[in-house]
Design a protein around this motif. Structure first.
Motif, PDB file in Angstrom:
ATOM      1  N   GLU A 154       5.198  -5.639 -11.286  1.00 57.53           N
ATOM      2  CA  GLU A 154       6.501  -5.116 -11.663  1.00 57.53           C
ATOM      3  C   GLU A 154       6.306  -3.681 -12.146  1.00 57.53           C
ATOM      4  OE1 GLU A 154       9.962  -6.031 -14.978  1.00 57.53           O
ATOM      5  OE2 GLU A 154       8.831  -7.720 -14.113  1.00 57.53           O
ATOM      6  N   ILE A 155       7.038  -2.761 -11.546  1.00 56.44           N
ATOM      7  CA  ILE A 155       6.911  -1.348 -11.880  1.00 56.44           C
ATOM      8  C   ILE A 155       8.176  -0.870 -12.583  1.00 56.44           C
ATOM      9  CG2 ILE A 155       6.731   0.985 -10.914  1.00 56.44           C
ATOM     10  CD1 ILE A 155       4.836  -0.015  -8.883  1.00 56.44           C
ATOM     11  N   GLN A 156       7.968  -0.223 -13.700  1.00 53.57           N
ATOM     12  CA  GLN A 156       9.076   0.323 -14.481  1.00 53.57           C
ATOM     13  C   GLN A 156       8.870   1.822 -14.656  1.00 53.57           C
ATOM     14  OE1 GLN A 156       8.862  -1.851 -18.146  1.00 53.57           O
ATOM     15  NE2 GLN A 156       9.371  -3.824 -17.203  1.00 53.57           N
ATOM     16  N   GLY A 157       9.956   2.562 -14.556  1.00 52.30           N
ATOM     17  CA  GLY A 157       9.899   3.994 -14.795  1.00 52.30           C
ATOM     18  C   GLY A 157       9.468   4.822 -13.608  1.00 52.30           C
ATOM     19  N   TYR A 158       9.527   4.240 -12.413  1.00 53.34           N
ATOM     20  CA  TYR A 158       9.095   5.005 -11.238  1.00 53.34           C
ATOM     21  C   TYR A 158      10.161   6.042 -10.874  1.00 53.34           C
ATOM     22  CZ  TYR A 158       6.950   6.177  -6.812  1.00 53.34           C
ATOM     23  OH  TYR A 158       6.341   6.858  -5.781  1.00 53.34           O
ATOM     24  N   PRO A 159       9.786   7.310 -10.704  1.00 53.89           N
ATOM     25  CA  PRO A 159      10.774   8.345 -10.377  1.00 53.89           C
ATOM     26  C   PRO A 159      11.153   8.299  -8.902  1.00 53.89           C
ATOM     27  CG  PRO A 159       8.597   9.323 -10.563  1.00 53.89           C
ATOM     28  CD  PRO A 159       8.434   7.877 -10.914  1.00 53.89           C
ATOM     29  N   GLY A 160      12.406   8.087  -8.608  1.00 53.65           N
ATOM     30  CA  GLY A 160      12.865   8.082  -7.224  1.00 53.65           C
ATOM     31  C   GLY A 160      12.752   6.714  -6.594  1.00 53.65           C
ATOM     32  N   GLU A 161      12.822   6.712  -5.262  1.00 51.96           N
ATOM     33  CA  GLU A 161      12.784   5.465  -4.508  1.00 51.96           C
ATOM     34  C   GLU A 161      11.344   5.102  -4.188  1.00 51.96           C
ATOM     35  OE1 GLU A 161      14.659   2.156  -3.371  1.00 51.96           O
ATOM     36  OE2 GLU A 161      15.601   3.936  -4.256  1.00 51.96           O
ATOM     37  N   LEU A 162      10.964   3.874  -4.461  1.00 53.98           N
ATOM     38  CA  LEU A 162       9.609   3.404  -4.203  1.00 53.98           C
ATOM     39  C   LEU A 162       9.504   2.940  -2.758  1.00 53.98           C
ATOM     40  CD1 LEU A 162       6.822   2.760  -5.506  1.00 53.98           C
ATOM     41  CD2 LEU A 162       7.704   0.454  -5.929  1.00 53.98           C
ATOM     42  N   ARG A 163       8.556   3.501  -2.027  1.00 50.15           N
ATOM     43  CA  ARG A 163       8.334   3.139  -0.620  1.00 50.15           C
ATOM     44  C   ARG A 163       6.964   2.474  -0.472  1.00 50.15           C
ATOM     45  NH1 ARG A 163      10.953   8.109  -0.564  1.00 50.15           N
ATOM     46  NH2 ARG A 163      12.919   8.117   0.643  1.00 50.15           N
ATOM     47  N   PRO A 164       6.766   1.705   0.602  1.00 53.90           N
ATOM     48  CA  PRO A 164       5.480   1.024   0.778  1.00 53.90           C
ATOM     49  C   PRO A 164       4.284   1.959   0.730  1.00 53.90           C
ATOM     50  CG  PRO A 164       7.095   0.137   2.308  1.00 53.90           C
ATOM     51  CD  PRO A 164       7.750   1.310   1.642  1.00 53.90           C
ATOM     52  N   GLU A 165       4.428   3.175   1.264  1.00 54.40           N
ATOM     53  CA  GLU A 165       3.291   4.096   1.279  1.00 54.40           C
ATOM     54  C   GLU A 165       2.937   4.621  -0.110  1.00 54.40           C
ATOM     55  OE1 GLU A 165       6.945   6.451   2.834  1.00 54.40           O
ATOM     56  OE2 GLU A 165       6.095   4.421   2.982  1.00 54.40           O
ATOM     57  N   ASN A 166       3.766   4.332  -1.108  1.00 63.07           N
ATOM     58  CA  ASN A 166       3.484   4.790  -2.470  1.00 63.07           C
ATOM     59  C   ASN A 166       2.553   3.846  -3.237  1.00 63.07           C
ATOM     60  OD1 ASN A 166       6.907   5.733  -2.530  1.00 63.07           O
ATOM     61  ND2 ASN A 166       5.188   7.153  -2.345  1.00 63.07           N
ATOM     62  N   LEU A 167       2.270   2.693  -2.677  1.00 61.35           N
ATOM     63  CA  LEU A 167       1.460   1.691  -3.384  1.00 61.35           C
ATOM     64  C   LEU A 167       0.418   1.088  -2.457  1.00 61.35           C
ATOM     65  CD1 LEU A 167       4.195  -0.355  -5.284  1.00 61.35           C
ATOM     66  CD2 LEU A 167       2.667   1.340  -6.278  1.00 61.35           C
ATOM     67  N   THR A 168      -0.779   0.897  -2.990  1.00 56.39           N
ATOM     68  CA  THR A 168      -1.826   0.150  -2.302  1.00 56.39           C
ATOM     69  C   THR A 168      -2.520  -0.734  -3.315  1.00 56.39           C
ATOM     70  OG1 THR A 168      -2.210   1.960  -0.737  1.00 56.39           O
ATOM     71  CG2 THR A 168      -3.918   0.271  -0.903  1.00 56.39           C
ATOM     72  N   ALA A 169      -2.630  -2.011  -3.010  1.00 58.97           N
ATOM     73  CA  ALA A 169      -3.393  -2.922  -3.859  1.00 58.97           C
ATOM     74  C   ALA A 169      -4.809  -3.005  -3.325  1.00 58.97           C
ATOM     75  CB  ALA A 169      -2.758  -4.312  -3.876  1.00 58.97           C
ATOM     76  N   PHE A 170      -5.779  -2.859  -4.214  1.00 58.74           N
ATOM     77  CA  PHE A 170      -7.182  -2.934  -3.841  1.00 58.74           C
ATOM     78  C   PHE A 170      -7.800  -4.188  -4.461  1.00 58.74           C
ATOM     79  CE2 PHE A 170      -6.472   1.678  -3.451  1.00 58.74           C
ATOM     80  CZ  PHE A 170      -6.947   1.868  -2.160  1.00 58.74           C
ATOM     81  N   ALA A 171      -8.439  -4.998  -3.625  1.00 57.95           N
ATOM     82  CA  ALA A 171      -9.165  -6.178  -4.091  1.00 57.95           C
ATOM     83  C   ALA A 171     -10.625  -5.814  -4.275  1.00 57.95           C
ATOM     84  CB  ALA A 171      -9.021  -7.319  -3.090  1.00 57.95           C
ATOM     85  N   ILE A 172     -11.201  -6.232  -5.400  1.00 60.00           N
ATOM     86  CA  ILE A 172     -12.583  -5.881  -5.718  1.00 60.00           C
ATOM     87  C   ILE A 172     -13.400  -7.134  -5.974  1.00 60.00           C
ATOM     88  CG2 ILE A 172     -11.793  -3.704  -6.728  1.00 60.00           C
ATOM     89  CD1 ILE A 172     -12.516  -4.907  -9.497  1.00 60.00           C
ATOM     90  N   SER A 173     -14.705  -7.009  -5.841  1.00 58.66           N
ATOM     91  CA  SER A 173     -15.637  -8.073  -6.215  1.00 58.66           C
ATOM     92  C   SER A 173     -17.042  -7.498  -6.155  1.00 58.66           C
ATOM     93  CB  SER A 173     -15.536  -9.280  -5.274  1.00 58.66           C
ATOM     94  OG  SER A 173     -16.121  -9.000  -4.019  1.00 58.66           O
ATOM     95  N   THR A 174     -17.984  -8.269  -6.639  1.00 57.88           N
ATOM     96  CA  THR A 174     -19.383  -7.931  -6.384  1.00 57.88           C
ATOM     97  C   THR A 174     -19.559  -7.819  -4.874  1.00 57.88           C
ATOM     98  OG1 THR A 174     -20.121  -9.037  -8.387  1.00 57.88           O
ATOM     99  CG2 THR A 174     -21.754  -8.722  -6.639  1.00 57.88           C
ATOM    100  N   ALA A 175     -20.215  -6.758  -4.440  1.00 55.76           N
ATOM    101  CA  ALA A 175     -20.218  -6.409  -3.008  1.00 55.76           C
ATOM    102  C   ALA A 175     -21.325  -7.120  -2.240  1.00 55.76           C
ATOM    103  CB  ALA A 175     -20.346  -4.892  -2.857  1.00 55.76           C
ATOM    104  N   PHE A 176     -21.365  -8.451  -2.358  1.00 49.69           N
ATOM    105  CA  PHE A 176     -22.332  -9.148  -1.523  1.00 49.69           C
ATOM    106  C   PHE A 176     -21.806  -9.252  -0.091  1.00 49.69           C
ATOM    107  CE2 PHE A 176     -19.504 -12.174  -3.275  1.00 49.69           C
ATOM    108  CZ  PHE A 176     -19.855 -12.507  -4.567  1.00 49.69           C
ATOM    109  N   ALA A 177     -22.726  -9.190   0.845  1.00 48.76           N
ATOM    110  CA  ALA A 177     -22.351  -9.238   2.257  1.00 48.76           C
ATOM    111  C   ALA A 177     -21.842 -10.623   2.629  1.00 48.76           C
ATOM    112  CB  ALA A 177     -23.556  -8.885   3.128  1.00 48.76           C
ATOM    113  N   GLN A 178     -21.000 -10.656   3.646  1.00 47.18           N
ATOM    114  CA  GLN A 178     -20.579 -11.956   4.177  1.00 47.18           C
ATOM    115  C   GLN A 178     -21.789 -12.643   4.769  1.00 47.18           C
ATOM    116  OE1 GLN A 178     -16.810 -12.347   6.227  1.00 47.18           O
ATOM    117  NE2 GLN A 178     -17.769 -13.579   7.820  1.00 47.18           N
ATOM    118  N   HIS A 179     -21.999 -13.887   4.370  1.00 47.56           N
ATOM    119  CA  HIS A 179     -23.220 -14.601   4.730  1.00 47.56           C
ATOM    120  C   HIS A 179     -22.961 -15.733   5.717  1.00 47.56           C
ATOM    121  CE1 HIS A 179     -27.413 -15.294   3.875  1.00 47.56           C
ATOM    122  NE2 HIS A 179     -27.211 -16.552   3.592  1.00 47.56           N
ATOM    123  N   GLY A 180     -21.716 -16.191   5.747  1.00 49.05           N
ATOM    124  CA  GLY A 180     -21.393 -17.294   6.629  1.00 49.05           C
ATOM    125  C   GLY A 180     -19.921 -17.293   6.971  1.00 49.05           C
TER     126      GLY A 180
END
Length: 911
Positions: free
Chosen positions: A456-482
């Motif tokens: 939930e975003i509050q106080g955003y100036p103007g109209e919020l468009r999809p290109e204004n936001l990116t969600a990044f998923a993080i984890s310990t960077a172990f390689a795919q093993h299976g």
């Protein structure tokens, strides 16, 4: 005859030779991957090297019979066949993993080059591998020339004086000091050959050189018990430095070192708690053979940065108006900055971070943006994840944008009610950004992460468009093993959810959930470990975490429920089902990777733990500890499950002693296991009735899965388990322990179809029911009343690999040196495919239904063997793609048994 005619006459002969050579297998083994301590070309190691390699071959039955390992101080020497440090000569062995050369010692900060060649089953030698390298870190405390430094406790005493004179008596606690920036400039007058930076910034740090962030790590270093151990990171910074003027900068965050948030686990009272601090040592080697050190000391300067608040639990607040442009560049005016303090630093030993760092692994655009009001929006990213949101915005200086993270929504707003109850400080999972008013601004947090699907975003100036936001998923960077997939989309979604929950709950250490707690619950970790090792190369991360358990263990042998801990987890929450992570996970590492080093390193402490359980037991029965957590209806007495783990721990400890050559211990703990089994059988098992305890699904499957029963007796208990399931409407009735026991026990007893039935539906309760309610991860309970991102029900993923694909490791020849292939063909499934990267190379099991049966495609890595078992089939109905490499062993207990040597196979099994 001219030249052209000669060539044309020879063409059929040449073509025939080419075709003939193309269809012949390559006789020599090929060396494809070299690793040292489990990593390719590792930088900054502080443990003795252990070498492994993967082989490939075109023919079946290929195997290594000998190897030669060479180590040199330079690549040029190896290329001239001059191994000036070590040459094993020809070693007669098939071992190709975790080779530790005898009488080879290493020195701090030195890079070593190595290569390997092998001999095959015909005693033909391969070509030398491409050279690889490993580089040591700092092996001795005396190698550190740098000092721990910290910012002032307060940057502005005058400001706090004036502010506190006006504070009401009942005012809430003040915000802590802003995250500090620390910097130093230096000049290099010579041509640079190589350079390393070794840094430990606590709680978290980011390192900058000449205006650039070094590396793509997040939340470095990984969380440890800092008064026992702190981790430093080594970076190759050769490309960041320049001849002439340079500047180094460090940004520090609180992390777990300086927990400012009040939570029920008391991390704000941790014995190690102190102001953020850093030790940084830059080592520069010049082309003329000289070197120079740039170290953290009193010559550094510091100032408050734009991160005005950061808490791993609560979030991060950033005021862009406070940015110090150019602070990490040479010739920056830091005259008004403060002197740093040289401080004692944490009491723990500095060790290399020998596990993958935390990194971004996925990104998501908004799936849906809903406008609530002016500047107020609700965003759905479509996937529950651990991470954060990056935003772009333009607006007036001082405009504050707030981002509130949650897993659920209610009445058009984010709903944190299922995750915010155990942290007293507010706000919870909330980031804030204050614009500086200079065009398009882009920001994401540095020293926090959240568990969320919705923002939930509050106080955003103007109209919020999809290109204004990116969600990044993080984890310990172990390689795919299976990887596992099949024709059943429900099963695929459960696999998807399990993998996501596993990653979401491994951000430097294994956790229960990435939002409410972020705690390293031992029970959750041990239950999910096999799923993790099938899906990801997580062995190095587990190795680090087992050291964390060892660092925490009390002299009595007792282990806390959460690791690391500030002291919480001894008066409640621990017990054998949880603490056995200290024994089970090292066993799984040995089983899945063949690495005995973790068992060897912690064997004495494992003994101390089992002996502690002996003191807690009453005639072999342990009644202490949590039981089948988050059970559906029927509660199983904790004494049943706790005693089950006590028995397994003792039995495993006996086997560990045998592996380590400790015959007396092996005998002692085998006898203890026998006594525990007798006590369990006498108190809880009625063989005549096929009953165990209260006859819950968990109690019955515990007796089966934990190995209490002989073969004939097991069948009676298994049938009673079937009856318990049938009497419950063919539905599950267990919690997190039973979820691991029941599926595996049913399959081992020959009832994989019933286990599959418990998984393969969308009705309550079950994994599929969560999906019917929109789940993209696994949940904490069957009802969905608590966290929606937990891994403790995640062993179902391992069940897919072990049963539908049939890939099962052999404890007598670990690391998949030998393994079993026992595929199960569900009636409603058309195909299934699984592949894992074993220590010896790719291992594959695939099957697909045909008009008259099933087609199998199997691959056994070079240097390995497998046993294929096909239940309910006749040998005459099995068609092989050639006799080489496969040997029919006969019909054993209703199963066709085949021994497969290395290579690829296609079989057709008629119905």
């Amino acid at each position: 005859m001219n030249a052209k005619d000669s060539v044309m006459k020879l063409f059929p002969v040449l073509f025939g030779l080419l075709v003939f050579s193309a269809i012949l297998p390559s006789l020599a083994l090929e060396i494809t991957t070299l690793t040292c301590n489990g990593a390719v070309n590792p930088l900054g190691m502080d443990e003795a090297p252990a070498f492994s390699w993967i082989l490939s071959a075109d023919e079946r039955g290929a195997a290594q019979t000998a190897y030669q390992l060479q180590i040199a101080t330079s690549l040029a020497l190896l290329q001239r066949d001059e191994a000036d440090l070590y040459d094993s000569d020809k070693k007669l062995t098939s071992q190709s993993i975790a080779i530790k050369p005898e009488n080879f010692t290493v020195t701090s900060r030195v890079r070593y080059f190595w290569r390997i060649r092998v001999w095959d089953q015909r005693d033909e030698v391969s070509a030398w591998s491409e050279p690889a390298w490993f580089e040591m870190g700092l092996l001795n405390d005396s190698d550190w020339r740098a000092h721990w430094i910290s910012a002032p406790v307060l940057f502005d005493w005058q400001a706090i004086d004036g502010r506190r004179k006006k504070i009401p008596k009942d005012a809430p606690p003040e915000l802590p000091e802003p995250a500090p920036l620390l910097r130093k400039e230096f000049t290099l007058t010579k041509k640079i050959s190589s350079a390393r930076a070794r840094i430990c910034g606590l709680g978290y740090h980011e390192l900058y050189l000449n205006g650039h962030k070094v590396g793509d790590h997040l939340l470095d270093p990984a969380f440890t018990r800092y008064d026992k151990r702190a981790l430093y990171v080594t970076h190759d910074i050769t490309s960041f430095l320049q001849q002439g003027e340079n500047a180094v900068g460090v940004m520090l965050g609180n992390g777990w070192y300086n927990m400012t948030s009040r939570d029920v686990w008391g991390f704000d009272h941790a014995s190690w708690r102190a102001q953020p601090t850093v030790i940084c040592q830059i080592e520069i080697n010049f082309a003329d053979g000289t070197e120079e050190f740039i170290i953290s000391d009193k010559s550094w300067r510091c100032a408050p940065g734009p991160i005005v608040f950061n808490s791993i639990r609560q979030g991060e607040w950033y005021d862009a108006r406070l940015e110090r442009v150019g602070w990490d560049l040479p010739r920056y005016d830091d005259a008004a900055w403060h002197a740093v303090r040289e401080v004692r630093g944490p009491e723990g030993r500095l060790c290399a971070q020998d596990m993958p760092p935390v990194k971004i692994h996925s990104s998501f655009a908004p799936r849906n943006i809903e406008r609530i009001a002016q500047g107020h929006f609700l965003i759905d990213f479509g996937q529950n994840m651990a991470g954060f949101v990056e935003l772009t915005a333009s607006g007036a200086a001082g405009q504050e944008i707030t981002m509130i993270y949650a897993e659920k929504v209610r009445d058009g707003r984010v709903d944190q009610s299922n995750i915010d109850g155990l942290v007293a400080s507010a706000p919870f999972q909330t980031d804030k950004y204050i614009l500086k008013g200079e065009g398009v601004e882009r920001w994401r947090p540095r020293f926090t992460y959240h568990g969320f699907q919705y923002v939930e975003i509050q106080g955003y100036p103007g109209e919020l468009r999809p290109e204004n936001l990116t969600a990044f998923a993080i984890s310990t960077a172990f390689a795919q093993h299976g990887d596992f997939s099949c024709s059943n989309e429900l099963i695929n979604q459960i696999q998807h959810n399990a993998r996501w929950s596993y990653r979401n709950n491994f951000v430097g250490y294994p956790t229960d959930c990435p939002q409410r707690e972020k705690n390293g619950w031992t029970g959750d970790a041990q239950l999910a470990a096999e799923a993790g090792l099938f899906n990801f190369a997580s062995h190095a991360a587990y190795k680090k975490w087992i050291r964390d358990i060892a660092d925490e263990q009390r002299l009595s042998g007792e282990v806390a429920a959460i690791i690391p801990t500030a002291g919480w987890g001894y008066y409640w929450g621990n017990g054998p089902a949880w603490d056995s992570a200290f024994i089970l996970i090292p066993y799984y590492l040995y089983l899945y990777t063949g690495d005995l080093s973790v068992i060897a390193a912690h064997y004495e402490q494992m003994k101390r733990y089992v002996d502690f359980l002996g003191e807690k037991s009453d005639g072999g029965i342990v009644s202490w500890g949590l039981g089948d957590w988050c059970h559906e209806k029927t509660d199983t007495p904790a004494a049943i499950t706790s005693t089950g783990y006590y028995y397994v721990d003792a039995a495993l400890l006996s086997s560990f002693a045998q592996l380590l050559g400790r015959a007396d211990d092996a005998e002692r703990y085998a006898a203890l296991a026998s006594d525990i089994r007798a006590a369990f059988m006498g108190k809880y098992v009625d063989l005549e009735k096929g009953a165990v305890g209260n006859n819950s699904q968990t109690a019955l499957s515990c007796a089966l899965y934990q190995g209490f029963l002989q073969a004939g007796d097991a069948e009676k208990i298994a049938k009673n388990l079937l009856n318990a399931i049938r009497m419950n409407g063919d539905k599950l009735d267990f919690g997190i322990l039973g979820a691991k026991y029941a599926l595996n026990a049913l399959s081992q007893a020959g009832y994989a179809d019933v286990a599959y039935q418990l998984i393969n539906h969308r009705e309550y309760p079950g994994w599929g029911h969560w999906i019917s309610r929109g789940a993209t991860t696994l949940w904490e309970d069957w009802q969905g009343a608590s966290s929606l991102n937990h891994i403790m029900f995640g062993d179902v993923s391992a069940w897919f690999f072990k049963n539908i694909a049939g890939i099962q490791p052999d404890p007598t020849r670990p690391g998949f040196k030998h393994f079993y292939l026992r595929p199960f063909f569900p009636d409603d499934m058309q195909w299934a495919a699984a592949q894992i990267e074993s220590p010896y190379g790719p291992l594959r099991s695939e099957w697909r239904r045909s008009a008259d049966g099933v087609q199998l495609v199997l691959h056994v890595p070079v240097n390995c063997q497998a046993t294929l078992e096909l239940a309910g089939r006749r040998h005459k109905d099995v068609r092989l793609d050639g006799p080489d490499g496969i040997d029919f062993q006969g019909d054993q207990d209703g199963k066709l048994v085949y021994r497969l040597s290395s290579g690829s196979y296609r079989l057709h099994v008629r119905d």
